[in-house]
Design a protein around this motif. Structure first.
Motif, short mmCIF file in Angstrom:
data_model
loop_
_atom_site.label_atom_id
_atom_site.label_comp_id
_atom_site.label_asym_id
_atom_site.label_seq_id
_atom_site.Cartn_x
_atom_site.Cartn_y
_atom_site.Cartn_z
N HIS A 1 -6.45 -4.16 -14.10
CA HIS A 1 -5.39 -5.08 -14.48
C HIS A 1 -6.01 -6.31 -15.15
CE1 HIS A 1 -2.56 -2.67 -12.34
NE2 HIS A 1 -3.09 -2.91 -11.15
N PRO A 2 -5.23 -7.03 -15.93
CA PRO A 2 -5.78 -8.23 -16.56
C PRO A 2 -6.01 -9.37 -15.58
CG PRO A 2 -3.47 -7.97 -17.13
CD PRO A 2 -3.87 -6.72 -16.43
N LEU A 3 -5.36 -9.33 -14.43
CA LEU A 3 -5.53 -10.40 -13.45
C LEU A 3 -5.38 -9.83 -12.05
CD1 LEU A 3 -2.30 -12.43 -12.89
CD2 LEU A 3 -2.35 -10.66 -14.63
N TYR A 4 -5.99 -10.54 -11.10
CA TYR A 4 -5.93 -10.16 -9.69
C TYR A 4 -5.81 -11.43 -8.85
CZ TYR A 4 -7.58 -5.48 -10.96
OH TYR A 4 -7.70 -4.22 -11.50
N THR A 5 -5.51 -11.23 -7.57
CA THR A 5 -5.55 -12.35 -6.65
C THR A 5 -7.00 -12.84 -6.52
OG1 THR A 5 -5.97 -11.01 -4.68
CG2 THR A 5 -3.66 -11.31 -5.34
N VAL A 6 -7.18 -13.99 -5.91
CA VAL A 6 -8.54 -14.49 -5.76
C VAL A 6 -9.40 -13.53 -4.95
CG1 VAL A 6 -7.93 -16.92 -6.06
CG2 VAL A 6 -7.90 -15.91 -3.78
N ASP A 7 -8.78 -12.71 -4.10
CA ASP A 7 -9.52 -11.75 -3.30
C ASP A 7 -9.79 -10.45 -4.04
OD1 ASP A 7 -9.71 -13.38 -1.03
OD2 ASP A 7 -7.69 -12.84 -0.41
N CYS B 1 -13.82 -5.26 -8.19
CA CYS B 1 -12.52 -4.86 -8.76
C CYS B 1 -12.64 -3.50 -9.44
CB CYS B 1 -12.04 -5.91 -9.76
SG CYS B 1 -11.52 -7.47 -9.02
N VAL B 2 -13.73 -3.29 -10.20
CA VAL B 2 -13.95 -2.01 -10.87
C VAL B 2 -14.08 -0.89 -9.84
CG1 VAL B 2 -15.58 -0.69 -12.28
CG2 VAL B 2 -14.99 -3.04 -12.92
N GLU B 3 -14.81 -1.18 -8.76
CA GLU B 3 -15.01 -0.17 -7.72
C GLU B 3 -13.67 0.26 -7.10
OE1 GLU B 3 -17.62 0.39 -3.59
OE2 GLU B 3 -17.59 -1.52 -4.66
N ARG B 4 -12.74 -0.68 -6.98
CA ARG B 4 -11.45 -0.36 -6.37
C ARG B 4 -10.54 0.46 -7.29
NH1 ARG B 4 -12.27 -5.27 -3.27
NH2 ARG B 4 -11.67 -6.61 -5.02
N THR B 5 -10.92 0.66 -8.56
CA THR B 5 -10.11 1.53 -9.44
C THR B 5 -10.37 3.00 -9.15
OG1 THR B 5 -11.77 1.60 -11.22
CG2 THR B 5 -10.16 -0.22 -11.25
N GLY B 6 -11.36 3.29 -8.30
CA GLY B 6 -11.62 4.68 -7.94
C GLY B 6 -12.14 5.53 -9.09
N ILE C 1 -20.90 -3.10 -17.14
CA ILE C 1 -21.03 -2.73 -18.56
C ILE C 1 -20.65 -1.27 -18.77
CG2 ILE C 1 -22.71 -2.31 -20.39
CD1 ILE C 1 -22.08 -5.17 -20.29
N GLU C 2 -21.16 -0.38 -17.93
CA GLU C 2 -20.86 1.05 -18.08
C GLU C 2 -19.38 1.32 -17.88
OE1 GLU C 2 -23.42 2.64 -15.13
OE2 GLU C 2 -25.25 2.53 -16.38
N ALA C 3 -18.77 0.65 -16.90
CA ALA C 3 -17.34 0.86 -16.64
C ALA C 3 -16.51 0.37 -17.82
CB ALA C 3 -16.94 0.13 -15.37
N MET C 4 -16.89 -0.76 -18.40
CA MET C 4 -16.15 -1.28 -19.55
C MET C 4 -16.26 -0.35 -20.74
SD MET C 4 -16.65 -5.42 -19.48
CE MET C 4 -18.35 -5.26 -19.99
N GLY C 5 -17.46 0.21 -20.96
CA GLY C 5 -17.62 1.15 -22.06
C GLY C 5 -16.75 2.38 -21.88
N ALA C 6 -16.70 2.88 -20.62
CA ALA C 6 -15.87 4.05 -20.35
C ALA C 6 -14.39 3.73 -20.56
CB ALA C 6 -16.11 4.53 -18.92
N TYR D 1 -7.37 -8.30 -5.38
CA TYR D 1 -6.39 -7.25 -5.12
C TYR D 1 -5.17 -7.43 -6.03
CZ TYR D 1 -9.16 -6.12 -1.02
OH TYR D 1 -10.20 -5.75 -0.19
N ASP D 2 -4.35 -6.36 -6.10
CA ASP D 2 -3.17 -6.41 -6.94
C ASP D 2 -2.21 -7.49 -6.45
OD1 ASP D 2 -4.23 -4.30 -8.28
OD2 ASP D 2 -2.87 -2.79 -7.46
N LEU D 3 -1.48 -8.07 -7.40
CA LEU D 3 -0.47 -9.07 -7.04
C LEU D 3 0.77 -8.37 -6.52
CD1 LEU D 3 -2.35 -10.67 -9.05
CD2 LEU D 3 -0.31 -11.92 -9.72
#
Length: 664
Positions: free
Chosen positions: A571-577, A559-564, A639-644, A579-581
């Motif tokens: 987002h706070p939530l995603y589909t089980v796959d 999910c983090v990787e897909r934020t580019g 962890i690094e993505a969350m810190g950023a 992706y965005d709802l």
């Protein structure tokens, strides 16, 4: 005399009772009230008043009486409550704020009509005039036949032929109007004003044919008595029409308020970690989505009642609640037991159980019936929450479900099915003589395939294989000494909410179960909330199971990787796959659990930015690292993505880091 309701009419009433906004309109004389010699003495049937009052009191339901009588006369005679809309003079007089104002030239025309008719009916005993705001009605019911014919002939040769005069004929009545309105246009106006999804109109008179002619789509027209008609259905007398209204009342009330809603906590959960089903205490399957738990439901009885889809098994003779229901120890297999009948349910996976190595993933709902009595089965799949009409085709050892994007088949060797039309969908029923089948019969709903072939291993071996997997996992847990069984059941439930193909963890298996009965806070929780899933996974870590957390952290990494490169946009939530709802939607044809509407699909919370999701994820990684003794590369990336993200915030002026906000 009692007349049973025609089965086709009963079926149509069952359908129209479930529309979001229903308009029920009916004539007065000959419908709510019997035809009498003295029109001023036409009192409504008590049974009709009771049905109309009760229907008008329902939410999303409007009742109107559309009559040829003047509005004042109609109100005086009917004495119906204010919730019932009254429309008089064939639609030229409304009681809901848009009464026609006659232009001066129309007032003059009406005056001339009345004078001409008064001259025609002079010395004609038994002929009665009924002046109305926009018309004059001439009643000949109590006149001698010769006088009635003479009056009618004179009217048609005289004022009825004038420019601007419109004629409506009923049973022994001629009405001359200065406005071109009739009951059909009145129904159209009511439909538009009330945004009605469908109309049920009941009438007996020739003037009601205009209303019948304006019905369309799911509308129902019911003619009372003999004679040619444009109505789709017919009943013999007003009391029969009242019985139809009573049937409509019962069906719609159950639909709106929920029909014998089973307490939420009384349901049992089945899971193969690909999707989830819910089972009521009477072994009715009330919820199943396919191919994923956040896909559209095949069975949605939980929020829509039986018309939204169900799969039921019960004894054929001794009906009622079973003796008991339980999970088999250490599993998500459920047993429901009656005297002489046990139903054992579980969800299987064709890939997990080895159908073919290269076959697409599919889910099987397996229902193993054992015992000595006859069992009654009802199979009513309703893909897409009942929005798609399906057909059931008996073939070989089962049924094919046709009409859905997802193939489905019910494998049921030795069972003879009665397939019937049920409100535009096919349903199937059968009685199974277990004694004649050697004491056992297996029903297997195979989702994702039309394969009706036999499995290569006995059903008992399949059940043992599925249960062994759950029990082996449970046996490896580090359970507390206090409330050990309850903690184990909770752990099994959490694992059942884990989506094995992706690693995501559902917040819940269902959509639109209310926070309070009858309330509107009914949300779709069949998605993966980053925060909630991290907390669920951490519980399993503390109990000694790492696999779910490792799979979940892999899902978060993707999910983090897909934020580019912009983790602050998570987002706070995603589909089980992952992706965005899609947009949140409401299925207004479903009444909701115990009448709690709306039924929502999707969740608008995915538009929020909730930076507080990172804390539970960090805590989960710490817990995993403590048990495992290391942090993997994908977990470091998280962890690094969350810190950023936490140091960046959402980027809006005035944003306080670590808070929840909604981008605009």
């Amino acid at each position: 005399m009692f007349h049973a309701i025609d089965p086709a009419l009963r079926s149509a009433v069952g359908l129209i009772a479930r529309v979001p906004q229903l308009l029920i309109a009916c004539d007065y004389d000959g419908t709510l009230a019997p035809i009498v010699e003295d029109p001023s003495a036409a009192q409504p049937l008590p049974e009709a008043v009771a049905a109309v009052r009760a229907l008008a009191a329902l939410p999303q339901t409007t009742v109107a009486v559309v009559s040829g009588r003047a509005l004042r006369d109609l109100a005086t005679l009917s004495r119906l409550p204010s919730e019932v809309h009254l429309v008089g003079s064939h639609g030229s007089e409304f009681d809901i704020g848009f009464v026609q104002r006659l232009a001066p030239e129309l007032v003059d025309l009406r005056t001339r009509i009345q004078k001409a008719i008064e001259e025609i009916v002079a010395n004609k005993p038994g002929v009665r005039l009924e002046p109305k705001p926009a018309s004059i009605a001439v009643h000949t019911r109590t006149a001698a036949p010769a006088d009635a014919d003479a009056v009618r002939e004179a009217i048609f040769e005289g004022p009825a032929s004038w420019a601007g005069v419109h004629v409506t004929q009923g049973k022994e009545v001629v009405e001359l109007l200065v406005l071109q309105t009739h009951k059909g246009t009145a129904v159209d106006a009511l439909r538009m004003q009330l945004s009605a999804s469908a109309v049920l109109f009941v009438g007996d008179d020739v003037t009601d044919e205009n209303a019948f002619a304006h019905l369309h789509g799911p509308d129902i027209g019911i003619k009372i008595g003999p004679g040619e008609t444009k109505a789709g259905y017919r009943v013999a007398e007003p009391l029969d029409a009242v019985r139809v209204l009573a049937t409509l009342l019962e069906t719609r009330r159950n639909w709106l308020y929920g029909e014998r809603a089973v307490p939420i906590e009384r349901h049992s959960m089945l899971s193969n970690r690909r999707t989830i089903a819910l089972l009521a205490p009477d072994a009715k399957v009330t919820w199943l989505c396919h191919p994923s738990p956040d896909s559209a439901a095949i069975f949605a009885d939980l929020v829509g009642g039986s018309p939204a889809g169900h799969f039921s098994v019960r004894p054929a003779v001794r009906d009622g609640m079973p003796l008991g229901q339980r999970y088999r120890p250490g599993t998500l297999t459920v047993e429901t037991r009656w005297s002489g009948l046990t139903v054992t349910d579980w969800l299987d996976s064709s890939v997990a159980r080895g159908e073919q190595a290269n076959a697409p993933a599919s889910t099987s709902l397996v229902r193993r019936l054992t015992g000595t009595v006859r069992a009654r089965v009802e199979f009513a799949p309703r893909p897409e929450y009942g929005q798609v009409a399906i057909r059931l085709q008996p073939l070989g050892d089962g049924l094919l479900v046709l009409g859905s994007n997802e193939p489905m088949a019910l494998h049921a060797p030795g069972v003879e099915w009665d397939v019937y039309n049920d409100g535009g969908h096919d349903s199937a029923r059968a009685e199974i003589d277990l004694a004649a089948l050697g004491g056992e019969c297996t029903l297997e709903l195979r989702c994702g395939t039309h394969n009706l072939g036999a499995w290569h291993e006995p059903v008992a071996a399949r059940q043992a294989g599925v249960e062994r997997e759950w029990r082996d996992w449970a046996a490896a847990l580090k359970l507390p000494t206090v409330a050990r069984d309850h903690v184990l059941r909770s752990a099994l439930t959490l694992r059942g909410l884990c989506h094995e193909p992706t690693g995501s963890i559902l917040a819940a298996a269902t959509s639109s179960l209310p926070e309070e009965i009858g309330g509107v806070r009914n949300w779709d929780y069949r998605y993966c909330w980053l925060r909630d899933a991290a907390m669920s996974a951490r519980v399993l870590v503390d109990l000694g199971s790492l696999a779910e957390s490792e799979a979940y952290l892999g899902w978060v990494d993707r999910c983090v990787e897909r934020t580019g490169g912009h983790p602050e946009r998570l987002h706070p939530l995603y589909t089980v796959d992952g992706y965005d709802l899609g947009a949140e939607a409401v299925i207004d044809t479903l009444p909701g659990y115990a009448g709690s509407r709306p039924v929502r699909i999707g969740n608008a919370a995915n538009r929020q930015l909730q930076l507080d999701v990172f804390g539970p994820i960090a805590d989960l990684i710490a817990g995993v690292a403590e048990v495992r003794g290391s942090v993997r590369d994908q977990e470091w990336r998280v962890i690094e993505a969350m810190g950023a993200a936490a140091t960046t915030g959402c980027g809006k002026p005035g944003c306080r880091r670590g808070t929840t906000c909604t981008p605009r």
